[in-house]
Design an enzyme around this catalytic site. Structure first.
Site, short mmCIF file in Angstrom:
data_model
loop_
_atom_site.label_atom_id
_atom_site.label_comp_id
_atom_site.label_asym_id
_atom_site.label_seq_id
_atom_site.Cartn_x
_atom_site.Cartn_y
_atom_site.Cartn_z
N LYS A 155 32.28 22.71 113.85
CA LYS A 155 32.15 23.21 115.22
C LYS A 155 32.83 22.20 116.14
O LYS A 155 32.25 21.73 117.13
CB LYS A 155 30.65 23.40 115.55
CG LYS A 155 30.36 24.14 116.83
CD LYS A 155 30.54 25.63 116.73
CE LYS A 155 30.34 26.29 118.09
NZ LYS A 155 30.66 27.72 118.09
N ASP B 255 30.34 29.48 113.19
CA ASP B 255 29.75 30.78 113.55
C ASP B 255 30.55 31.94 112.96
O ASP B 255 29.99 32.85 112.34
CB ASP B 255 29.54 30.92 115.08
CG ASP B 255 30.65 30.28 115.91
OD1 ASP B 255 31.62 29.76 115.32
OD2 ASP B 255 30.55 30.31 117.15
N TYR C 41 20.24 15.69 109.47
CA TYR C 41 19.20 15.28 108.51
C TYR C 41 18.99 13.77 108.51
O TYR C 41 18.27 13.24 107.68
CB TYR C 41 19.55 15.80 107.11
CG TYR C 41 19.41 17.30 107.01
CD1 TYR C 41 20.21 18.13 107.78
CD2 TYR C 41 18.47 17.88 106.17
CE1 TYR C 41 20.09 19.50 107.72
CE2 TYR C 41 18.35 19.26 106.11
CZ TYR C 41 19.15 20.05 106.88
OH TYR C 41 19.03 21.42 106.81
N ASP D 64 23.42 23.96 104.64
CA ASP D 64 22.09 24.46 104.31
C ASP D 64 22.00 25.94 104.69
O ASP D 64 21.59 26.79 103.90
CB ASP D 64 21.05 23.63 105.09
CG ASP D 64 19.62 23.93 104.65
OD1 ASP D 64 19.43 24.66 103.66
OD2 ASP D 64 18.70 23.42 105.31
MG MG Z 1 17.80 25.44 102.51
#
Ligand code: MG
Ligand code: NAI
Length: 330
Positions: free
Chosen positions: A168, A201, A122, A225
């Site tokens: 990750k 994952d 972001y 998110d």
């Molecule tokens: Mg969202």
């Protein structure tokens, strides 16, 4: 007197914030609610998706209650949400997800996702060249430290037992590796909390199949998110996930969902996430008694069988809120 900035925004943002405002007026009649514009409606009026006056009001109020905005594909568009998160230094995104309805044929979930809210993908720096686009993903030591410290503080405050770092680092060895290293360093000084970690994952799979294995989760921006919407799905849908954007001085509370153009204007949006976000806000500004009252009224409404349309029930936004208000004795 506490002053709250209210930003309904677009689509169902207007509808669900309207419901939460009714609840706030009933439970905390002493607080002053100041409405302002954001999103498409702000653009139509002020040629800006986040007018300077709105941002200034957010800065000077004790907190903000926000609905949602509809994004634009206009090349000049910058997200007002990312802009206020950055301008107000709202580095922590707190997303509790809890099953309120036993009728949902899914395992019970009760987790708190702490999402890093200012860095990662972001960061929004994208470089275009002849072959394509490179997106910079920024992870700083300070960013990792402050979000992990926030998660530790919040876990203790809520009397939680363990924190799981979701990452990750097997692929993104340096950036997610830094996040995981900082997590381990900070957790070494928090012997009262168990430290776990999980690749993102498989964490997504376990959220669906066995959510009880998670208590508090701390993770990077994009993972948080995505995983918070997965968790919301387990709890019954996006209408159940409140969210708080928190920084050292400012805060903004909102539902985790967007403006839902597919159901906007129909009166069927589930206002639960926004009402619970208002309760989180009350807690944050020191009105915990009122916050507990709102939470108890919402869960009592569900447990007495009043279900919203998204759960196959008959209550739209307004009649669900009527029941919540009735339980609060308003
Ligand atoms: Mg969202
Ligand atoms: P969305 O969260 O708006 O909707 C996804 C699905 O969940 C839709 O089918 C919608 O009807 C349903 N849903 C969402 N909230 C609900 C509620 N309270 N009650 C019942 N059903 C609900 O996400 P989508 O469709 O991906 O995005 C729509 C717009 O919202 C886009 O312009 C997007 O950019 C924006 N958005 C804005 C956010 C914000 O302002 N913080 C966050 C996420 C998306």
């Amino acid at each position: 007197m506490k002053r709250i900035c209210v930003l309904p925004g677009d689509g169902i943002g207007l509808e669900v914030v309207g419901c939460a405002v009714r609840v706030l007026e009933a439970v905390a009649p002493g607080i002053e609610l100041l409405h302002a514009d954001i999103g498409q409606s702000a653009f139509a009026e002020h040629r800006s998706y986040l007018p300077e006056d709105t941002l200034e009001l957010m800065r000077t109020c004790d907190s903000t209650l926000f609905g949602a905005v509809t994004s634009s594909s206009d090349p000049g568009y910058t997200s007002p949400v990312l802009t206020f998160r950055k301008s107000l230094d709202l580095y922590a995104n707190l997303r509790p997800v809890k099953s309120l309805v036993r009728a949902v044929p899914k395992p019970a979930i009760d987790i708190i996702i702490v999402r890093e809210n200012s860095e990662g993908l972001y960061h929004q720096e994208e470089a275009v060249d002849v072959e394509g686009v490179t997106t910079h993903r920024r992870v700083t030591r300070r960013g990792c430290e402050r979000i992990v410290d926030f998660a530790i503080g919040h876990a203790r405050e809520r009397k939680r037992h363990d924190i799981c770092c979701v990452h990750k680092a097997n692929v993104l060895r340096r950036s997610d590796g830094l996040f995981l290293d900082v997590f381990r360093e900070r957790m070494a000084n928090a012997p009262d909390l168990a430290a776990k970690d999980q690749l993102v994952d498989s964490a997504a799979m376990f959220l669906v199949t066995d959510p009880r294995r998670f208590d508090v989760m701390v993770t990077l921006n994009l993972y948080g998110d995505i995983l918070s919407d997965v968790a919301a799905g387990v709890a019954g849908g996006l209408g159940f996930a409140p969210s708080g954007n928190i920084g050292p001085e400012h805060s903004v509370f909102e539902p985790a969902h967007g403006s839902a153009p597919d159901i906007a204007g129909k009166g069927i949006a589930n206002p639960t996430a926004t009402i619970l976000a208002a309760a989180m806000m009350l807690d944050h500004i020191g009105m915990s008694r009122e916050a507990r009252e709102v939470e108890a009224a919402v869960s009592g409404t569900y447990s007495s069988g009043h279900l919203t349309v998204d759960l196959g029930g008959r209550h739209g936004s307004g009649s669900f809120t009527d029941h919540v208000l009735q339980r609060m004795g308003a």
